[in-house]
Design a protein around this motif. Sequence first.
Motif, PDB file in Angstrom:
ATOM      1  N   ILE A 104      33.719  48.241  27.463  1.00  0.00           N
ATOM      2  CA  ILE A 104      35.451  48.057  27.604  1.00  0.00           C
ATOM      3  C   ILE A 104      36.024  46.672  28.614  1.00  0.00           C
ATOM      4  N   SER A 105      37.326  46.806  28.426  1.00  0.00           N
ATOM      5  CA  SER A 105      37.751  44.976  28.678  1.00  0.00           C
ATOM      6  C   SER A 105      37.926  44.717  30.209  1.00  0.00           C
ATOM      7  N   LEU A 106      37.544  44.173  30.642  1.00  0.00           N
ATOM      8  CA  LEU A 106      38.312  44.218  32.502  1.00  0.00           C
ATOM      9  C   LEU A 106      39.128  44.532  33.368  1.00  0.00           C
ATOM     10  N   ARG A 107      40.237  44.460  31.953  1.00  0.00           N
ATOM     11  CA  ARG A 107      41.375  44.227  32.549  1.00  0.00           C
ATOM     12  C   ARG A 107      41.362  46.609  32.499  1.00  0.00           C
ATOM     13  N   LEU A 108      40.931  46.875  31.387  1.00  0.00           N
ATOM     14  CA  LEU A 108      40.587  48.601  31.106  1.00  0.00           C
ATOM     15  C   LEU A 108      39.830  49.151  32.456  1.00  0.00           C
ATOM     16  N   VAL A 109      39.000  47.806  32.975  1.00  0.00           N
ATOM     17  CA  VAL A 109      38.091  48.470  34.126  1.00  0.00           C
ATOM     18  C   VAL A 109      38.784  48.572  35.436  1.00  0.00           C
ATOM     19  N   GLU A 110      39.325  47.869  35.657  1.00  0.00           N
ATOM     20  CA  GLU A 110      40.532  47.545  36.943  1.00  0.00           C
ATOM     21  C   GLU A 110      42.271  48.455  36.686  1.00  0.00           C
ATOM     22  N   SER A 111      42.261  49.060  35.312  1.00  0.00           N
ATOM     23  CA  SER A 111      43.251  49.741  35.163  1.00  0.00           C
ATOM     24  C   SER A 111      42.754  51.234  35.342  1.00  0.00           C
ATOM     25  N   GLU A 112      41.490  51.637  35.028  1.00  0.00           N
ATOM     26  CA  GLU A 112      41.297  52.732  34.839  1.00  0.00           C
ATOM     27  C   GLU A 112      40.690  53.382  36.340  1.00  0.00           C
ATOM     28  N   GLU A 117      30.385  44.108  35.170  1.00  0.00           N
ATOM     29  CA  GLU A 117      28.845  45.075  34.937  1.00  0.00           C
ATOM     30  C   GLU A 117      29.532  46.628  33.985  1.00  0.00           C
ATOM     31  N   ILE A 118      30.463  46.799  34.660  1.00  0.00           N
ATOM     32  CA  ILE A 118      31.137  48.612  34.117  1.00  0.00           C
ATOM     33  C   ILE A 118      31.753  47.623  32.955  1.00  0.00           C
ATOM     34  N   ALA A 119      32.668  47.001  32.901  1.00  0.00           N
ATOM     35  CA  ALA A 119      33.279  46.182  31.491  1.00  0.00           C
ATOM     36  C   ALA A 119      31.679  46.606  30.376  1.00  0.00           C
ATOM     37  N   GLU A 120      31.471  45.607  30.173  1.00  0.00           N
ATOM     38  CA  GLU A 120      30.078  45.899  30.123  1.00  0.00           C
ATOM     39  C   GLU A 120      28.889  46.587  29.164  1.00  0.00           C
ATOM     40  N   ARG A 121      29.076  47.945  30.347  1.00  0.00           N
ATOM     41  CA  ARG A 121      28.390  49.048  30.355  1.00  0.00           C
ATOM     42  C   ARG A 121      29.157  49.927  29.332  1.00  0.00           C
ATOM     43  N   PHE A 122      30.701  49.821  29.868  1.00  0.00           N
ATOM     44  CA  PHE A 122      30.928  50.268  28.209  1.00  0.00           C
ATOM     45  C   PHE A 122      31.685  50.511  27.546  1.00  0.00           C
TER      46      PHE A 122
END
Length: 182
Positions: free
Chosen positions: A145-153, A138-143
């Motif tokens: 960005i990729s799921l991987r980037l969300v996990e990294s951030e 959900e965060i990836a869709e909101r921003f």
Amino acid sequence: MSDTSRSQLRHILASRYTYLVRRLERVTGSKDGAADALHETWLRLESANVSTQVANADAYILGMANNVAIDQHRRERRHTHEDDADPQFEQHDELADPERIVAARRKVDDLKEVLRGLTPRRRAILLAARVDGQLNREIAERFGISLRLVESELSAAMKYCLQRMQDPGESFPDSRSGPRKF
């Protein structure tokens, strides 16, 4: 329910028992409670009354087990007598200690200060995940960005906060606080 459907559901319950216990453990809060609910579900399958074929056996079994767990919880609550509850209320609450309250408020203020040190996007991702309880997807869709980037951030934000909040001489294991659904 036909005998064929019952035997199929019992076979699925037996073959996927470990998976079903893990899923149900989130509802009951304990492995034993989940196992008890599944055992009762096994027994209730014998008298279940469904006239059509079950499309999603896992969902059917988990729904039935969830209802069993709720029934068991209600039964246990009813059996708690007022006499049993009184001594619990008379015990001293260590968390209400004024010194602990002040220390906790200081930690919250410190955390707010540490969060200000994060980049705006990293702070927003951390708050969305840990405060709002949003899934990484959900965060990836909101921003956008990729799921991987969300996990990294999220990982970088958690490490940053942990390093800044750590008291001298205090060490934290490399773990996350509780399960996260991704």
